[in-house]
Enzyme design. Structure first.
Site, short mmCIF file in Angstrom:
data_model
loop_
_atom_site.label_atom_id
_atom_site.label_comp_id
_atom_site.label_asym_id
_atom_site.label_seq_id
_atom_site.Cartn_x
_atom_site.Cartn_y
_atom_site.Cartn_z
N ASP A 116 0.88 -1.16 0.00
CA ASP A 116 0.00 0.00 0.00
C ASP A 116 0.92 1.22 0.00
OD1 ASP A 116 -2.24 1.63 0.24
OD2 ASP A 116 -2.24 1.51 2.42
N ASP A 118 -0.07 4.85 1.52
CA ASP A 118 -0.20 5.67 2.73
C ASP A 118 0.05 4.85 3.99
OD1 ASP A 118 -1.07 8.18 1.47
OD2 ASP A 118 -2.83 7.01 0.88
#
Length: 565
Positions: A116, A118
């Site tokens: 991912d 963030d």
């Protein structure tokens, strides 16, 4: 390297632990003991123990006094023995850079690494939460016609912790354990705690039935009245909810809690959807993004070892590109075999209907059918089933890292057999607290006192019970003190007193490994196997030595390593 302090369960059961304290002061169980007998069993009454002396002709008051003195002598000896353990325990502590394992996993088997963006590749400063709070608060005032007085409220950095549940209809924020029980003392309406008596009355006890708990992804939908806040971006949302609730109560304003929840949720969503947050971060990236050097080192290490890598994020291209340029450099795309933006997780993992679209460097969406996911290209939306078909990256040779246990990890491990790694930035702070003398002292004595209560509860006479109630009260006070060490309102992210939190339960189910940041990978070679500790189940005897996670023991990871702070 730093070392792991002895687990409290081990203290209670090992030959040098608190579980032997009663045996060491065993002679205190009978009058005139020397404190060296190994035959005395404090959990059972000896025919000549003080509790029986009244039947030998002593007056009741004399017998009661003798029992009380004896119990307090056992207490004092237990405390003395516990104090002797503190120095040794305090010299052994948990390394915050350890990778912890829920499920045995070898990096030797991993060929593809996914991330991912963030709070996985990009870590943000606390300034971002303040930014989100302020923008969403102003949206409530300007667009939802909420009172101007809300501008008096500023973001409170340490008010909430991740993983809390919010009762949408009752406007209550609370911490729930793995067994669906509310931790009393952690229920808040606005910025103020709700009394235990009121909580018990509202819920007819402390248990939250399954049918009103949040759904699989922590959302309040399909009749569920609870919302669980699982991602780090939810911290300003919880704080804003609490502040608005506080304002309405303080000014005696009648309001509908469901409307308030939906309005705050929409305002927080607008901060992201409208790109307000993205533009603010891009304009002052050094203020908001940190940990860049370590992220680059991890990606470079994996690339140099021939590992394939991919990125799947819900964030837009411009935002990701600006951040990765800052963290890695302009050639960041060369490190990744596939890059997918605005993926719309978790529906990305379940909805087969959305095809991939290629995105140009200027953000223009192309209409051509995607037959291959090419290195150097950027793709938008899509779905995991199409991703698997186009790449062939299936099963346990894939390891995916993310910070959201539900949206990032749950479907991957349950439906597709990928290995999963949870990024839990709060680990670093909590481990540092666990390594303090205050915490070690509090938890060691709390465990010893609990053990003492467990053994001495068999003494049912009034005098004994009066003493035991003193101990029960002390234990309650110490449990509250232990909670406050982490967070005065809600305590630890991982514990509700002695039970794991609901967050911990989901973490252990959906993450094979977990760590404070991906920089922890720098401490291990790519042949390393992670072994979970085999702690005894409640019905098992601890015949085997308890293991610690590799790296938490006093064993060097590698001769050279990159710092993470």
């Amino acid at each position: 390297m730093p070392t792991l302090f002895l687990p409290l369960s081990r203290l209670a059961k090992s030959g040098s632990g608190a579980g032997k304290l009663l045996a060491r002061c065993a002679a205190l169980h009978s009058p005139g003991g020397t404190g060296t007998s190994d035959k005395c069993q404090p959990a059972h009454r000896n025919p000549t123990s003080p509790a029986r002396l009244s039947t030998a002709g002593m007056s009741t008051s004399s017998a009661d006094g003798d029992v009380t003195s004896w119990l307090w002598s056992v207490y004092n000896e237990t405390k003395r023995q516990t104090e002797d353990l503190i120095p040794a325990i305090s010299n052994n502590f948990v390394n915050p850079d350890t990778i912890f394992s829920n499920n045995e996993m070898s990096l030797q088997d991993i060929e593809i690494y996914g991330f991912d963006y963030d709070y996985t590749l990009a870590f943000y400063s606390s300034n971002l939460h303040t930014l989100i709070f302020n923008i969403a608060r102003d949206i409530l005032i300007q667009e939802h016609r909420y009172p101007e007085g809300l501008k008096e409220y500023e973001y409170i950095p340490d008010f909430v912790v991740r993983g809390l549940h919010y009762d949408v209809q009752k406007a209550l924020l609370m911490k729930i354990d793995a067994f669906h029980y509310i931790q009393l003392g952690t229920v808040y309406r606005g910025l103020h705690p709700v009394s235990d008596k009121e909580v018990i009355a509202m819920y007819e006890g402390c248990h939250v039935p399954l049918e009103i708990m949040s759904d699989f992804y922590g959302k309040s939908s399909h009749g569920h009245t609870m919302k669980q806040f699982m991602d780090i971006f939810s911290l300003p949302e919880m704080t804003l909810l609490s502040c608005v609730n506080d304002y309405f109560m303080k000014h005696n304003i009648d309001y509908e809690p469901v409307h308030l929840y939906k309005d705050v949720k929409e305002a927080i969503g607008d901060v992201h959807v409208r790109g307000i947050m993205y533009r603010a971060v891009e304009a002052d990236i050094e203020k908001y993004i940190c940990y860049g050097e370590q992220t680059h080192a991890v990606l470079r290490k994996l690339s140099e070892n021939g590992k394939k890598m991919f990125l799947i994020t819900n964030s837009p291209l411009d935002f990701v590109d600006r951040g990765m340029n800052y963290i890695v450099g302009k050639d960041w795309r060369d490190l990744f075999d596939v890059v997918i933006v605005q993926a719309d997780k978790p529906s990305f993992f379940n909805d087969r209907r959305k095809p991939f679209r290629r995105v140009t460097d200027k953000g223009v969406l192309l209409w051509d059918r995607i037959h291959h996911l090419e290195k150097g290209q950027i793709y938008k939306q899509g779905n995991l089933y199409e991703f698997l078909r186009l790449t062939g990256w299936r099963g346990s040779k894939v390891l995916y890292f993310g910070d959201h246990i539900y949206s990032d990890l749950a479907d991957l491990t349950l439906k597709h057999g990928w290995r999963t790694g949870a990024i839990i930035p709060e680990l670093r702070k909590e481990i540092k607290i666990m390594n303090t003398e205050e915490y070690v002292h509090t938890m060691t004595w709390l465990q010893s006192l609990t053990n003492l209560l467990e053994h001495m509860q068999v003494h049912r006479d009034a005098a004994s019970q009066a003493v035991i109630q003193h101990w029960v009260k002390e234990r309650e006070d110490m449990r509250s003190q232990a909670k406050d060490i982490f967070n005065p309102q809600f305590g630890s992210l991982f514990r509700t007193y002695h039970n794991p939190t609901y967050f911990s339960r989901r973490l252990s189910r959906f993450a094979d490994i977990y760590m404070a940041s991906i920089s922890c990978l720098l401490n291990y070679d790519l042949q390393h196997t992670f072994y979970p500790r085999r702690t005894p189940l409640q019905h098992e005897s601890p015949f085997w030595p308890e293991q610690t996670s590799a790296g938490a023991m006093n064993i060097p990871f590698q001769s050279t390593r990159t710092g993470t702070e």
